[in-house]
Design an enzyme around this catalytic site. Structure first.
Site, PDB file in Angstrom:
ATOM      1  N   GLN A  78       0.838  -1.205   0.000  1.00 33.55           N
ATOM      2  CA  GLN A  78       0.000   0.000   0.000  1.00 33.55           C
ATOM      3  C   GLN A  78       0.873   1.254   0.000  1.00 33.55           C
ATOM      4  O   GLN A  78       1.071   1.886   1.026  1.00 33.55           O
ATOM      5  CB  GLN A  78      -0.892  -0.035   1.250  1.00 33.55           C
ATOM      6  CG  GLN A  78      -1.930   1.035   1.313  1.00 33.55           C
ATOM      7  CD  GLN A  78      -3.098   0.742   0.422  1.00 33.55           C
ATOM      8  OE1 GLN A  78      -3.513  -0.395   0.276  1.00 33.55           O
ATOM      9  NE2 GLN A  78      -3.631   1.765  -0.189  1.00 33.55           N
ATOM     10  N   PHE A  79       1.379   1.639  -1.180  1.00 31.46           N
ATOM     11  CA  PHE A  79       2.263   2.797  -1.236  1.00 31.46           C
ATOM     12  C   PHE A  79       1.555   4.091  -0.844  1.00 31.46           C
ATOM     13  O   PHE A  79       2.197   5.043  -0.405  1.00 31.46           O
ATOM     14  CB  PHE A  79       2.914   2.938  -2.621  1.00 31.46           C
ATOM     15  CG  PHE A  79       2.033   3.573  -3.657  1.00 31.46           C
ATOM     16  CD1 PHE A  79       2.132   4.934  -3.909  1.00 31.46           C
ATOM     17  CD2 PHE A  79       1.123   2.818  -4.383  1.00 31.46           C
ATOM     18  CE1 PHE A  79       1.330   5.530  -4.875  1.00 31.46           C
ATOM     19  CE2 PHE A  79       0.321   3.405  -5.331  1.00 31.46           C
ATOM     20  CZ  PHE A  79       0.418   4.770  -5.583  1.00 31.46           C
ATOM     21  N   THR A  80       0.233   4.117  -0.938  1.00 36.73           N
ATOM     22  CA  THR A  80      -0.496   5.349  -0.617  1.00 36.73           C
ATOM     23  C   THR A  80      -0.417   5.712   0.861  1.00 36.73           C
ATOM     24  O   THR A  80      -0.780   6.828   1.238  1.00 36.73           O
ATOM     25  CB  THR A  80      -1.977   5.260  -1.054  1.00 36.73           C
ATOM     26  OG1 THR A  80      -2.607   4.184  -0.377  1.00 36.73           O
ATOM     27  CG2 THR A  80      -2.091   5.069  -2.561  1.00 36.73           C
TER      28      THR A  80
END
Length: 148
Positions: A78-80
């Site tokens: 989950q890079f966000t």
């Protein structure tokens, strides 16, 4: 590294309608990797999460870890989680590690959880995923490898 951890009664992740990961009770982990994170960060979080006492004992107190309850882990990249929303209306993702650095560290983190004795299912790194879960509690925590 930053992990949003949710205690779950059941969870699954699908990609293009195909289920790629599914667990019964345990933890859903949304895993973000920042630029500059190293294996030591992954080790710290894997150890912390495997031993985190957030499941109830017979008296209803949070005294058991996912390991002690026989729970499973669904780990989703989950890079966000490193989106910076302080300026403007569009998040800035400059703090997130580039995929070629993040993916091996994400995989190593999952291997460390397995080495600790956990059954780990995953999503698909970099894919658009649909994640569904039955949140247990709800219990949701943010665990980070570095102090902010």
């Amino acid at each position: 590294m930053r992990v949003v951890l949710q205690r779950s009664k059941a969870a699954q992740v699908t990609v293009n309608g195909e289920t790629v990961g599914r667990i019964d009770h345990g933890l859903v982990l949304l895993v973000g990797i920042a630029d500059g994170d190293i294996e030591e960060d992954a080790r710290y979080l894997a150890d912390k999460i495997a031993g985190l006492r957030i499941f109830e004992d017979e008296q209803g107190k949070m005294n058991h870890s996912v390991l002690e309850t026989g729970g499973q882990v669904l780990s989703i990249s989950q890079f966000t989680l490193y989106g910076d929303c302080r300026k403007g209306r569009r998040p800035n993702f400059m703090a997130a590690a580039r995929p070629e650095l993040a993916e091996p560290l994400y995989e190593r983190f999952n291997d460390m959880l397995r080495e600790a004795g956990l059954h780990v299912e995953t999503g698909r790194f970099g894919a658009m995923m649909d994640v569904s879960l039955v949140n247990d509690g709800p219990v949701t925590l943010i665990v980070e490898s570095k102090q902010a």
